[in-house]
Design an enzyme around this catalytic site. Structure first.
Site, PDB file in Angstrom:
ATOM      1  N   ARG A 108       0.718  -1.299   0.068  1.00  0.00           N
ATOM      2  CA  ARG A 108      -0.063   0.123   0.180  1.00  0.00           C
ATOM      3  C   ARG A 108       0.892   1.323   0.101  1.00  0.00           C
ATOM      4  O   ARG A 108       2.279   1.059   0.383  1.00  0.00           O
ATOM      5  CB  ARG A 108      -0.969   0.105   1.103  1.00  0.00           C
ATOM      6  CG  ARG A 108      -0.283   0.078   2.480  1.00  0.00           C
ATOM      7  CD  ARG A 108      -1.087   0.310   3.809  1.00  0.00           C
ATOM      8  NE  ARG A 108      -0.537   0.357   5.028  1.00  0.00           N
ATOM      9  CZ  ARG A 108      -1.112   0.795   6.170  1.00  0.00           C
ATOM     10  NH1 ARG A 108      -2.491   0.642   6.258  1.00  0.00           N
ATOM     11  NH2 ARG A 108      -0.259   0.738   7.245  1.00  0.00           N
ATOM     12  N   ASN A 146      -5.810   7.488   3.263  1.00  0.00           N
ATOM     13  CA  ASN A 146      -5.422   6.883   4.611  1.00  0.00           C
ATOM     14  C   ASN A 146      -4.144   6.966   4.953  1.00  0.00           C
ATOM     15  O   ASN A 146      -3.016   6.610   4.156  1.00  0.00           O
ATOM     16  CB  ASN A 146      -5.862   5.319   4.366  1.00  0.00           C
ATOM     17  CG  ASN A 146      -5.702   4.623   5.984  1.00  0.00           C
ATOM     18  OD1 ASN A 146      -6.726   4.733   6.626  1.00  0.00           O
ATOM     19  ND2 ASN A 146      -4.577   3.979   6.172  1.00  0.00           N
ATOM     20  N   GLU A 147      -3.750   7.515   6.012  1.00  0.00           N
ATOM     21  CA  GLU A 147      -2.605   7.924   6.758  1.00  0.00           C
ATOM     22  C   GLU A 147      -1.466   8.446   5.556  1.00  0.00           C
ATOM     23  O   GLU A 147      -0.474   7.879   5.005  1.00  0.00           O
ATOM     24  CB  GLU A 147      -1.893   6.483   7.219  1.00  0.00           C
ATOM     25  CG  GLU A 147      -2.879   5.961   8.115  1.00  0.00           C
ATOM     26  CD  GLU A 147      -2.585   4.681   8.909  1.00  0.00           C
ATOM     27  OE1 GLU A 147      -2.754   4.622  10.223  1.00  0.00           O
ATOM     28  OE2 GLU A 147      -1.685   3.720   8.206  1.00  0.00           O
ATOM     29  N   GLU A 312      -8.468   5.402  14.392  1.00  0.00           N
ATOM     30  CA  GLU A 312      -7.770   3.930  14.550  1.00  0.00           C
ATOM     31  C   GLU A 312      -7.364   3.858  16.098  1.00  0.00           C
ATOM     32  O   GLU A 312      -6.118   4.234  16.364  1.00  0.00           O
ATOM     33  CB  GLU A 312      -6.972   3.554  13.778  1.00  0.00           C
ATOM     34  CG  GLU A 312      -7.640   3.439  12.219  1.00  0.00           C
ATOM     35  CD  GLU A 312      -6.393   2.994  10.967  1.00  0.00           C
ATOM     36  OE1 GLU A 312      -5.391   2.488  11.689  1.00  0.00           O
ATOM     37  OE2 GLU A 312      -6.546   3.079  10.106  1.00  0.00           O
TER      38      GLU A 312
END
Length: 679
Positions: A108, A146-147, A312
């Site tokens: 990712r 995401n992040e 999270e």
């Protein structure tokens, strides 16, 4: 976020599970207090299985189930994991190593922000998704990507080199100006054509021009911010007024303050304190406060967004099949880490994840449930946490109450990454100030200096530490001067003020732009070497540790020496200077701020342990304070795997039990308390 109570969510991946589980899962979540699910942040291929071929049937079906049971949803844009059809057809979207080897499909965050085709295809998927779901009644918010900058926060693709050149042209306009800023006359690095400039490449000793690297880091941040803003602009066009935009994480080489101001409604963090107990760590002999040091990260988050969310929150053991093995959180730690986040300003807690994944790299990154799907102790603990949330719901929106602040800025953060001299001292002081504050139960904030920072923000704090502002600008120096003039106390440490904004050293007497304000002349300086004794400054009879590096000082302009070195060749020379200016004072300390040194400064400046007349805590417990409408809420967090005793000196209201308490109270291992100070 329009959240009027402390709210619980969970990360859920409907694509990982048979559709027959969806409704059962959502109802089970609700039975245990979970009201929100985050979905879709890695699901690009499900929305667009082939280029230009969009299909929304899968998530239409899931959202119908969410609607049926009245589950709220945060929708993620799926740009963190491009589809294989995209990366194979357009390899220019891939990030690469410094040597030019591409990061391929299969993990990712392997893309780069600056590929034109990736920007185009990312914009299109966000446009399609937000047009489809922008006003869906279940969706309360959108998460961008995401992040950002997780996994990789350096980018070396051809797309990045082209974008870096454009960034530099906009910034410097001419090569003469760039050569001047980068000091390219050194080692014959002068550029005569923009095409000669690249992102940093492999060089001898891996010692790339530091001024180039500083600008390159600013470029990485700019690239990530622009990528987020591109998506945010599309979302704003398509989503309803009351639907928020966020992202998650907090990673390096990224100005999160700028990104939040430009693109987000609220900032969210991913909190995994169990990393402190990972198999490669040594928590029994650690001097880093283990999981408690995540309070430092949460304080950083609070500087971005005073009221924030946790997208999270750790619920189970962390680990990939390839790295990051860790034990399961012990009973009570899930609650402890949850309340740690809330103590620091989180009003939304979303656990990662509902059920542990049975496939892929994260099969050991455990969620609330195990693979078996049975009820377990973590689910029971989540249920108990939901009852705590109900008992403390009134404090939603309360802001953290700090007794002092620590100033930071991105220029010095990034300079300390590339400059080993700066890094060595900064690391000691950042760790030491946090630990000193924690162990004296003196709540602290981080305060970032940027173009939006004003005097009123600084005046909230009676004392500000600015440990080692190696880089200082005229605007920042003037703001600090105004703060002191209005009554603030400013504490700075060694190696301050000797660089300009390019990272070049200035030909001025140190500490440069801080010299007159602090009444300090740095006449000599040195590392405290491995062959030297530990360095100390005598401050009116108190021996103050001055480790790692020493500036040898002389007072100027009506300032006075408060302390002198007790050893080394500069014994008897000044190591601490005080200057009164307006209603306030400055303190220039010639060393770093270890934990012990910080504790001395907090005591001498009368800000240590501000709640000692109300409550007394052992060092293993953290104290946090939030305030709303004049009411203070005191959080007590026991980070020890053993019983601890606290002493309440003035009657407090226990929000869990709805009863008043006073005297000695025992906390079991990992137990938490929230008390209200009655007005």
């Amino acid at each position: 976020m329009n959240i009027d109570k402390i709210t619980m969510g969970v990360c859920y991946y409907p694509e990982h599970w048979d559709k027959s589980l969806w409704k059962e899962d959502l109802l089970r979540m609700q039975e245990n207090g979970i009201e929100v699910v985050r979905i879709a942040e890695f699901a690009w291929t499900i929305f667009e299985p082939k280029e230009g071929n969009f299909n929304f049937d899968f998530f239409d079906s899931f959202l119908e189930v969410a609607k049926e049971v009245n589950m709220k949803v945060i929708m993620g844009t799926p740009t963190a994991t491009p589809p294989v059809w995209l990366t194979e057809k357009y390899p220019e979207v891939l990030n690469s190593t410094k040597e030019g080897v591409l990061y391929r499909h299969g993990c990712r965050r392997h893309y780069n922000y600056n590929s034109k085709i990736y920007q185009e295809l990312s914009s299109r998927i966000v446009e399609k998704m937000s047009a489809r779901y922008g006003n869906h009644e279940c969706i309360i918010g959108w998460q961008i990507d995401n992040e950002l900058n997780c996994e990789l926060n350096e980018f070396y693709s051809e797309s990045d080199t082209k974008a870096f050149r454009s960034f530099l042209k906009d910034k410097y306009e001419s090569l003469d100006a760039l050569n001047q800023a980068w000091g390219t006359v050194f080692w014959n690095q002068t550029y005569s054509d923009w095409e000669e400039i690249f992102v940093p490449r492999k060089v001898v000793s891996d010692s790339t021009n530091p001024h180039q690297v500083l600008d390159y880091t600013r470029f990485i941040s700019d690239s990530a911010c622009r990528f987020a803003k591109m998506q945010s602009n599309i979302l704003r066009k398509n989503i309803g007024e009351n639907i928020f935009v966020t992202t998650n994480g907090m990673f390096g080489n990224l100005d999160n303050h700028r990104m939040t101001k430009e693109s987000l409604d609220v900032y969210m963090y991913d909190s995994y304190p169990n990393f402190a107990f990972a198999m490669e760590e040594d928590p029994k002999s650690s001097r880093n406060l283990n999981d408690r040091k995540w309070s430092r990260n949460l304080s950083e988050v609070r500087s971005i967004s005073p009221i924030f969310g946790i997208m999270e929150q750790q619920s189970g053991a962390n680990g990939w099949n390839s790295r990051m093995e860790a034990p399961a959180p012990k009973p009570g730690q899930l609650t402890l880490w949850t309340m740690q986040s809330i103590a620091h300003g989180a009003d939304f807690i979303s656990y990662f994840r509902w059920r542990t994944c049975t496939k892929g790299t994260e099969i050991y990154w455990h969620g609330i449930l195990d693979y078996s799907n049975r009820d377990n102790r973590r689910l029971q603990e989540v249920n108990e946490v939901s009852k705590i949330f109900e008992s403390i719901k009134e404090l939603a929106g309360a802001e953290y109450k700090a007794s002092f602040g620590v100033i930071k800025d991105y220029d010095n953060i990034w300079d300390a990454q590339l400059d080993e001299w700066h890094k060595r001292i900064e690391k000691v002081s950042q760790k030491g100030i946090f630990q000193g504050a924690q162990l004296t139960h003196t709540p602290m904030d981080y305060v970032y200096l940027n173009k939006n920072t004003d005097l009123e923000q600084l005046k909230k704090y009676p004392v500000l530490f600015y440990p080692h502002p190696t880089i200082i600008t005229e605007d920042r120096a003037q703001l600090l001067k105004d703060y002191v003039y209005e009554g603030g106390k400013l504490v700075v440490g060694c190696r301050s003020g000797y660089k300009d904004i390019t990272g070049q050293c200035v030909m001025e007497k140190a500490p440069g732009l801080l010299r007159n304000m602090t009444g300090t002349d740095v006449v000599d300086y040195t590392f405290v070497g491995p062959g030297d004794e530990e360095s100390y400054v005598d401050w009116k009879g108190t021996q103050v540790k001055a480790s790692v590096f020493n500036d040898i000082l002389e007072p100027i302009e009506e300032s006075r020496s408060l302390g002198t070195y007790v050893n080394n060749y500069y014994k008897g020379k000044s190591g601490l200077i005080e200057k009164e200016y307006g209603k306030g004072k400055t303190y220039y300390f010639g060393g770093t701020f270890s934990r012990e040194t910080t504790e001395v400064f907090l005591d001498k400046l009368d800000i240590s342990t501000p709640y000692k007349d109300i409550i007394e805590l052992p060092q293993m417990c953290e104290l946090g304070v939030r305030e709303k409408n004049g009411i203070k809420y005191i959080f007590v967090l026991n980070f020890d795997n053993a019983e601890q005793e606290i002493y309440i000196k003035s009657e407090l209201y226990n929000m869990y039990t709805k009863k008043a308490e006073i005297g000695k109270i025992k906390l079991t291992a990992f137990e938490t308390k929230v008390y209200k100070i009655k007005r």
